[in-house]
Design an enzyme around this catalytic site. Structure first.
Site, short mmCIF file in Angstrom:
data_model
loop_
_atom_site.label_atom_id
_atom_site.label_comp_id
_atom_site.label_asym_id
_atom_site.label_seq_id
_atom_site.Cartn_x
_atom_site.Cartn_y
_atom_site.Cartn_z
N SER A 1 -8.04 5.34 -2.63
CA SER A 1 -7.85 4.68 -1.35
C SER A 1 -8.78 5.32 -0.34
CB SER A 1 -6.40 4.86 -0.88
OG SER A 1 -6.23 4.46 0.47
N GLY B 1 0.29 -0.51 -13.44
CA GLY B 1 0.71 -1.13 -12.18
C GLY B 1 0.29 -2.58 -12.05
N GLY C 1 -3.52 -4.49 -9.54
CA GLY C 1 -3.36 -4.34 -10.98
C GLY C 1 -3.27 -5.67 -11.69
N SER D 1 2.22 -5.46 -12.10
CA SER D 1 3.21 -6.47 -11.75
C SER D 1 2.77 -7.31 -10.56
CB SER D 1 4.56 -5.81 -11.43
OG SER D 1 4.46 -4.95 -10.32
N SER D 2 1.84 -6.80 -9.76
CA SER D 2 1.38 -7.53 -8.59
C SER D 2 0.06 -6.95 -8.11
CB SER D 2 2.43 -7.45 -7.46
OG SER D 2 2.59 -6.11 -7.04
N GLY D 3 -0.52 -7.59 -7.10
CA GLY D 3 -1.63 -7.03 -6.37
C GLY D 3 -2.87 -6.71 -7.19
N TYR E 1 1.44 10.27 1.27
CA TYR E 1 0.54 9.39 0.51
C TYR E 1 -0.89 9.93 0.51
CZ TYR E 1 -2.22 5.23 -0.64
OH TYR E 1 -3.11 4.36 -1.21
#
Length: 280
Positions: free
Chosen positions: A139, A11, A17, A13-15, A152
């Site tokens: 989380s 993961g 990760g 691609s952003s954030g 979630y």
């Protein structure tokens, strides 16, 4: 034997990760950075160039078990082993029982839970060989259930239970298992969970008022969200610390929120708090 440690991060691609891949590479790790859509790698490669590091960027759909197993085998063949995994890929989903269908719940479990199990299972023989580290981004939603996040939070609760149970077994084989629990983080994650606010509210039926109050509260919380680099620094510490704890939060806010649950034996404090989120 390779002297550079190799970590596989999902993961990216952003954030969180993306930040984790960049910070780990800067710290000297050989980083295999995976993402589902190679076309979305621009932000990752731009960050790598800015940091002056080289990443091994590979495509991976974490919900395809055969693809996961093949990737792990390829990484081990390329680098001679695998020292760590960071399970970071995930998805959010806002809705409730009467606004979501069972396929929505199954998708949330596939991405957030079964993908973690599949990658952890594929990597474990290699992590045993290297006496490595298995780090998973969960989380605070894996500790405290939150309104309109049943799918979630249910998946993240499953992740927490799975890894808490695995921890002593893995430790006996020399593998460290760590769960990282962020709170609100300034990424596109929250926005992707609410793709069309107006449509979500229009479809909420009898829950519209409560959902509107929840979304308003959430927007205010994310206005003061933690930067993903701060979360990545916690993950990097989990990768490199000699004896990290099993569970680590990424901010004082996250620690206080998770602590509310762990001190709430009958559940009244948690449910009383989250119920107030829905008052307009």
């Amino acid at each position: 034997m390779a002297t550079t440690r190799t970590v596989l991060v999902t993961g990216t691609s952003s954030g969180i990760g993306l930040s984790t891949a960049a910070l780990a590479a800067r710290a000297g790790w050989q980083v295999v950075a995976t993402l589902r859509e190679p076309a979305r790698a621009q932000a990752l490669t731009t960050r790598a160039e800015a940091e002056g590091v080289v990443l091994d960027v590979r495509a991976l759909d974490v919900t395809r078990t055969a693809e996961v197993e093949a990737l792990v085998d390829s990484v081990v063949e390329t680098y001679g082993g695998l020292d760590a995994v960071v399970n970071n890929a995930g998805m959010g989903l806002v809705g409730t029982l009467e606004t979501l269908d069972l396929d929505d719940y199954r998708r949330a479990m596939e991405v957030n839970y079964f993908a973690v199990v599949a990658l952890s299972r594929a990597a474990m023989p290699h992590l045993r060989a290297s006496r490595g580290r298995l780090v998973t981004v969960a989380s605070v939603g894996g500790v405290v259930g939150q309104p309109f996040n049943e799918a979630y939070c249910g998946a993240k609760f499953a992740v927490e239970g799975f890894l808490e149970s695995l921890h002593p077994v893995a430790a006996a084989a020399g593998v460290g298992v760590v769960v990282v629990e962020p709170g609100a983080v300034a990424t596109s994650f929250a926005a992707s969970a609410v793709r069309d606010r107006d449509a979500l509210l229009a479809a909420a039926g009898p829950y519209e008022g409560a959902l509107r109050a929840y979304l308003t509260r959430t927007e205010s919380v994310f206005a003061d969200a933690q930067h993903p680099d701060e979360v990545a620094a916690v993950i990097l510490d989990a990768l490199q610390a000699e004896a990290p704890p099993f569970r680590v939060q990424t901010s004082p806010v996250a620690t206080a929120f998770a602590g509310m649950k762990l001190a709430d034996l009958d559940g009244s404090r948690v449910t009383g708090t989250t119920r107030r989120w829905l008052d307009g």
